[in-house]
Scaffold this active site. Structure first.
Site, PDB file in Angstrom:
ATOM      1  N   ARG A   1      19.340   9.748  85.253  1.00 38.73           N
ATOM      2  CA  ARG A   1      18.281   8.701  84.721  1.00 38.73           C
ATOM      3  C   ARG A   1      17.082   9.406  83.977  1.00 38.73           C
ATOM      4  NH1 ARG A   1      16.723   7.556  90.473  1.00 38.73           N
ATOM      5  NH2 ARG A   1      15.159   6.230  89.345  1.00 38.73           N
TER       6      ARG A   1
ATOM      7  N   ARG B   1      10.802   9.580  97.412  1.00 39.83           N
ATOM      8  CA  ARG B   1      10.403   8.274  97.609  1.00 39.83           C
ATOM      9  C   ARG B   1      11.255   7.646  98.621  1.00 39.83           C
ATOM     10  NH1 ARG B   1      10.639   4.727  92.219  1.00 39.83           N
ATOM     11  NH2 ARG B   1      12.726   5.989  91.604  1.00 39.83           N
TER      12      ARG B   1
ATOM     13  N   LYS C   1       5.251   3.707  87.773  1.00 41.19           N
ATOM     14  CA  LYS C   1       5.106   2.453  87.403  1.00 41.19           C
ATOM     15  C   LYS C   1       4.869   1.459  88.293  1.00 41.19           C
ATOM     16  CE  LYS C   1       9.057   2.583  85.057  1.00 41.19           C
ATOM     17  NZ  LYS C   1       9.457   4.166  85.647  1.00 41.19           N
TER      18      LYS C   1
ATOM     19  N   ARG D   1      16.475   5.174  98.023  1.00 39.33           N
ATOM     20  CA  ARG D   1      17.506   4.295  97.080  1.00 39.33           C
ATOM     21  C   ARG D   1      18.637   5.308  96.837  1.00 39.33           C
ATOM     22  NH1 ARG D   1      13.403   2.706  92.166  1.00 39.33           N
ATOM     23  NH2 ARG D   1      15.421   3.183  91.137  1.00 39.33           N
TER      24      ARG D   1
ATOM     25  N   ARG E   1      13.238  -0.886  78.188  1.00 39.36           N
ATOM     26  CA  ARG E   1      13.875   0.281  78.322  1.00 39.36           C
ATOM     27  C   ARG E   1      14.695   0.913  76.998  1.00 39.36           C
ATOM     28  NH1 ARG E   1      13.910   0.291  84.387  1.00 39.36           N
ATOM     29  NH2 ARG E   1      13.994   2.574  84.728  1.00 39.36           N
TER      30      ARG E   1
HETATM   31  P1  ADP Z   1      12.655   3.554  88.281  1.00 37.32           P
HETATM   32  O1  ADP Z   1      11.576   2.816  88.931  1.00 37.32           O
HETATM   33  O2  ADP Z   1      13.075   4.649  88.774  1.00 37.32           O
HETATM   34  O3  ADP Z   1      12.112   3.839  86.766  1.00 37.32           O
HETATM   35  P2  ADP Z   1      13.986   0.986  88.292  1.00 37.32           P
HETATM   36  O4  ADP Z   1      13.724   0.611  89.496  1.00 37.32           O
HETATM   37  O5  ADP Z   1      12.899   0.612  87.195  1.00 37.32           O
HETATM   38  O6  ADP Z   1      14.005   2.804  88.237  1.00 37.32           O
HETATM   39  O7  ADP Z   1      15.393   0.880  87.877  1.00 37.32           O
HETATM   40  C1  ADP Z   1      16.497   1.115  88.218  1.00 37.32           C
HETATM   41  C2  ADP Z   1      17.878   0.879  87.459  1.00 37.32           C
HETATM   42  O8  ADP Z   1      18.145  -0.498  87.334  1.00 37.32           O
HETATM   43  C3  ADP Z   1      18.089   1.657  86.382  1.00 37.32           C
HETATM   44  O9  ADP Z   1      18.418   3.129  86.288  1.00 37.32           O
HETATM   45  C4  ADP Z   1      18.927   0.897  85.602  1.00 37.32           C
HETATM   46  O10 ADP Z   1      20.361   1.039  85.955  1.00 37.32           O
HETATM   47  C5  ADP Z   1      18.600  -0.461  85.841  1.00 37.32           C
HETATM   48  N1  ADP Z   1      17.661  -1.307  85.169  1.00 37.32           N
HETATM   49  C6  ADP Z   1      16.262  -1.533  85.411  1.00 37.32           C
HETATM   50  N2  ADP Z   1      15.626  -2.082  84.430  1.00 37.32           N
HETATM   51  C7  ADP Z   1      16.570  -1.902  83.323  1.00 37.32           C
HETATM   52  C8  ADP Z   1      16.191  -2.342  81.776  1.00 37.32           C
HETATM   53  N3  ADP Z   1      15.345  -2.800  81.380  1.00 37.32           N
HETATM   54  N4  ADP Z   1      17.365  -2.253  81.074  1.00 37.32           N
HETATM   55  C9  ADP Z   1      18.417  -1.715  81.679  1.00 37.32           C
HETATM   56  N5  ADP Z   1      18.771  -1.424  82.931  1.00 37.32           N
HETATM   57  C10 ADP Z   1      17.756  -1.472  83.780  1.00 37.32           C
HETATM   58  P1  ADP Z   2       8.510   4.486  89.170  1.00 39.35           P
HETATM   59  O1  ADP Z   2       8.235   3.006  89.319  1.00 39.35           O
HETATM   60  O2  ADP Z   2       7.835   4.746  88.003  1.00 39.35           O
HETATM   61  O3  ADP Z   2       9.827   4.873  89.287  1.00 39.35           O
HETATM   62  P2  ADP Z   2       7.081   4.573  91.910  1.00 39.35           P
HETATM   63  O4  ADP Z   2       5.986   3.643  91.625  1.00 39.35           O
HETATM   64  O5  ADP Z   2       8.225   4.124  92.596  1.00 39.35           O
HETATM   65  O6  ADP Z   2       7.682   5.146  90.388  1.00 39.35           O
HETATM   66  O7  ADP Z   2       6.649   6.039  92.171  1.00 39.35           O
HETATM   67  C1  ADP Z   2       7.735   6.876  92.496  1.00 39.35           C
HETATM   68  C2  ADP Z   2       7.239   7.721  93.789  1.00 39.35           C
HETATM   69  O8  ADP Z   2       6.130   8.670  93.722  1.00 39.35           O
HETATM   70  C3  ADP Z   2       7.041   6.911  94.896  1.00 39.35           C
HETATM   71  O9  ADP Z   2       7.474   7.411  96.147  1.00 39.35           O
HETATM   72  C4  ADP Z   2       5.460   6.835  95.173  1.00 39.35           C
HETATM   73  O10 ADP Z   2       4.951   6.515  96.486  1.00 39.35           O
HETATM   74  C5  ADP Z   2       5.009   8.025  94.547  1.00 39.35           C
HETATM   75  N1  ADP Z   2       3.924   8.092  93.725  1.00 39.35           N
HETATM   76  C6  ADP Z   2       3.314   7.071  92.899  1.00 39.35           C
HETATM   77  N2  ADP Z   2       2.119   7.332  92.284  1.00 39.35           N
HETATM   78  C7  ADP Z   2       1.833   8.736  92.674  1.00 39.35           C
HETATM   79  C8  ADP Z   2       0.917   9.521  92.345  1.00 39.35           C
HETATM   80  N3  ADP Z   2      -0.203   9.297  91.421  1.00 39.35           N
HETATM   81  N4  ADP Z   2       0.747  10.724  92.848  1.00 39.35           N
HETATM   82  C9  ADP Z   2       1.916  11.023  93.727  1.00 39.35           C
HETATM   83  N5  ADP Z   2       2.747  10.254  94.246  1.00 39.35           N
HETATM   84  C10 ADP Z   2       2.854   9.163  93.713  1.00 39.35           C
END
Ligand code: ADP
Ligand code: ADP
Ligand code: ZN
Length: 215
Positions: free
Chosen positions: A171, A127, A13, A160, A88
């Site tokens: 998660r 990551r 994302k 992270r 979410r």
């Molecule tokens: P990921 O990229 O792995 O999906 P995020 O960086 O978006 O994770 O979120 C990290 C953490 O921040 C989540 O596990 C949650 O604790 C908190 N968080 C982020 N966005 C939200 C939301 N919209 N509602 C509740 N908690 C959130």
């Molecule tokens: P999210 O925000 O959904 O948690 P991220 O964009 O942070 O996901 O991506 C999670 C991990 O996967 C990062 O290390 C990123 O560099 C890698 N990644 C993102 N897109 C791809 C893809 N299409 N193929 C392989 N690795 C990816």
């Protein structure tokens, strides 16, 4: 234009939101980044959110809804926003629709990035992010003991704390319980587009650009 990035942790994302925001000249709003920044600075929001984040659980809806309303009201959101990590939960999605309706807007597109769980765990474990410039990398075979550095600015990369495997698993459970219902919520509104997230970053972006609403 309001675009929502939907998908499990590690689906890509943030990576896609960044690219789309640049391509379409929209604001990238990552609630995860906002919360991590607040934690780093020790603000009241950060102190409230930290224990939830450390456990891999969601920060309460009322806090997140308040935060998003404040951000959507800022001038740099006027030309359009890519929401990454919000909503979410169903209450968050309903509150978003209401808040947008009040300013004569709506969610135009939801990109649901589909990636199987075993790949998510690999991506989360690999990551690495740059604390200086914010770049995100995938390092699947880090050299043991060696520092990983940012290609863009040379800073030592970080992982992270919530990307540790136990927290990552929690998660994912939380995602399936609380966030996955949004897929049907948005599908029933006719604005969901499913994207195969198991492609290269470039091909995922191509599919999204091909599925933008007409402007
Ligand atoms: P990921 O990229 O792995 O999906 P995020 O960086 O978006 O994770 O979120 C990290 C953490 O921040 C989540 O596990 C949650 O604790 C908190 N968080 C982020 N966005 C939200 C939301 N919209 N509602 C509740 N908690 C959130
Ligand atoms: P999210 O925000 O959904 O948690 P991220 O964009 O942070 O996901 O991506 C999670 C991990 O996967 C990062 O290390 C990123 O560099 C890698 N990644 C993102 N897109 C791809 C893809 N299409 N193929 C392989 N690795 C990816
Ligand atoms: Zn960097």
């Amino acid at each position: 234009m309001i675009i929502v990035m939907l998908g499990p942790p590690g689906a890509g994302k943030g990576t896609q939101a960044e690219l789309l925001a640049e391509r379409l000249n929209l604001m990238h709003l990552s609630t995860g980044d906002v919360l991590r920044e607040a934690v780093a600075q020790g603000t009241p929001l950060g102190r409230l959110a930290e224990p939830y984040m450390a456990r891999g659980e969601l920060v309460p809806d009322d806090v997140m809804i308040g935060l998003i309303k404040e951000r959507l009201g800022k001038p740099d959101a006027a030309r359009g926003v890519i929401l990454d990590g919000f909503p979410r939960t169903l209450p968050q999605a309903q509150a978003l629709n209401q808040a947008l309706a009040q300013i004569g807007q709506k969610v135009d597109r939801v990109f649901y990035l589909r990636v199987p769980v075993d790949e998510l765990l690999v991506r989360i474990s690999g990551r690495y992010t740059c604390p200086r410039c914010g770049a995100t990398y995938q390092r699947r075979q880090p050299r043991p003991g060696a520092e990983e550095r940012c290609d863009a600015c040379g800073a030592v990369l970080e992982q992270r704390p919530d990307d540790r495997i136990e927290v990552a698993r929690r998660r994912l459970d939380v995602y399936f319980e609380q966030t996955a219902p949004l897929i049907e919520f948005y599908r029933s509104q006719g604005i969901l587009v499913e994207i195969n997230g198991m492609q290269s970053i470039e091909d995922v972006l191509k599919d999204e650009l091909a599925a933008l609403p007409a402007r």
